[in-house]
Scaffold this active site. Structure first.
Site, PDB file in Angstrom:
ATOM      1  N   ASP A 187       0.814  -1.218   0.000  1.00 15.92           N
ATOM      2  CA  ASP A 187       0.000   0.000   0.000  1.00 15.92           C
ATOM      3  C   ASP A 187       0.847   1.269   0.000  1.00 15.92           C
ATOM      4  O   ASP A 187       0.436   2.317   0.507  1.00 15.92           O
ATOM      5  CB  ASP A 187      -0.957   0.021   1.214  1.00 15.92           C
ATOM      6  CG  ASP A 187      -1.928  -1.140   1.198  1.00 15.92           C
ATOM      7  OD1 ASP A 187      -2.279  -1.604   0.098  1.00 15.92           O
ATOM      8  OD2 ASP A 187      -2.334  -1.598   2.288  1.00 15.92           O
ATOM      9  N   GLU A 188       2.028   1.191  -0.595  1.00 17.29           N
ATOM     10  CA  GLU A 188       2.931   2.341  -0.648  1.00 17.29           C
ATOM     11  C   GLU A 188       3.175   2.824  -2.074  1.00 17.29           C
ATOM     12  O   GLU A 188       3.944   3.759  -2.288  1.00 17.29           O
ATOM     13  CB  GLU A 188       4.290   1.977  -0.008  1.00 17.29           C
ATOM     14  CG  GLU A 188       4.249   1.726   1.480  1.00 17.29           C
ATOM     15  CD  GLU A 188       4.291   3.007   2.287  1.00 17.29           C
ATOM     16  OE1 GLU A 188       4.350   4.093   1.670  1.00 17.29           O
ATOM     17  OE2 GLU A 188       4.262   2.922   3.526  1.00 17.29           O
TER      18      GLU A 188
END
EC number: 3.5.1.10
Length: 282
Positions: free
Chosen positions: A225-226
């Site tokens: 999720d980066e």
């Protein structure tokens, strides 16, 4: 005349726009739309141009390739009449998958769907019409994730898939597969990143008493999720909303955010800028 879309990024310097437009003119190109952006923080230039020309795609590619060498460009040139090849991955929650299929069916998302892949069996989606789209059940059994991802990668290569869309595919891709799909895999995360990463983000949000929830479409990287963010949206919630209420509200946000991100990609409107993106929205 055929319509083409040219996207590029390069170190900023005077004369880029003039050089590009002059090169297109040399091939009889007529510019229909053009957007550009100079990132002052990185001193990097970004451009998206739609043009009409009688020239053939290989001829244009060779000519623009010469120009790209002179300006150290990362670039792409595509015939807009050629549909993009997209694979959809989903798990038990199918609201994003159903929404994409509907938008594709009515012509809102012009693309060729190479396959629908799920870690759940076909009857999970018995209420959905796949209209002849190939469906592949690739279960993720304990201790066999590498084997499942090898089969998935073989399918991606075999179908010449250009983009993989994780339409609430609730499996974390391995670092190796994420690296192979760098810049060509979009995920929808049910949170307004960078807040509430990982699992059960709505429950995390409820525990913190947030007044806004959201969803984020981003490119997948090895860091969970980066990845570079493409599109986001939010909606207000109140103290009376339970985690289940937030999940219900969030489904609508997730659908429209993922569809918008996919629409941008299909129209060559997203350019990577390190850990960020440049999105030439309409």
């Amino acid at each position: 005349m055929p319509h083409y879309v040219l996207t590029l990024s390069c170190p900023d310097r005077p004369g880029i726009v003039s050089a590009v437009s002059g090169r297109l003119l040399r091939h009889g190109g007529n510019i229909l739309e053009s957007q550009q952006y100079n990132d002052l923080a990185t001193d990097r230039f970004f451009m998206r141009t739609v043009f009409a020309a009688d020239a053939l795609l290989p001829e244009l590619q060779a000519s623009i390739g010469e120009l790209a060498h002179d300006f150290a460009m990362d670039w792409s040139l595509r015939d807009r009449a050629q549909p993009r090849r997209v694979m959809l991955l989903a798990s038990r929650f199918d609201h994003c998958l159903a929404d994409i299929l509907y938008r594709w069916r009515i012509g809102e998302l012009p693309m060729q769907i190479t396959a629908v892949v799920s870690n759940h069996p076909r009857d999970t989606y018995r209420h959905l019409a796949f209209d002849g789209i190939d469906f592949h059940h690739l279960p993720v059994d304990r201790g066999r994730k590498a084997e499942q991802e090898a089969a998935l990668w073989s399918l991606i290569e075999g179908t010449q898939t250009e983009l993989v869309v994780l339409a609430r595919y609730m499996q974390v891709l391995s670092d190796a597969l994420a690296a192979r799909l760098a810049g060509r895999c979009i995920n929808i995360h049910h949170s307004f990143l960078p807040g509430f990463k990982g699992a059960r983000p709505y429950h995390q949000a409820h525990a913190r008493g947030v007044k806004l929830i959201g969803a984020t479409a981003h490119f997948v990287t090895a860091d969970l999720d980066e990845g570079p963010i493409i599109e986001q949206d939010t909606q207000r919630v109140g103290h009376h909303d339970t985690p289940e209420d937030m999940i219900r509200i969030g489904r609508d946000i997730e659908r429209r955010v993922l569809a918008q991100a996919l629409r941008y990609w299909l129209d060559d409107r997203i350019l990577l800028n390190g850990h960020r993106t440049v999105v030439f929205a309409v």
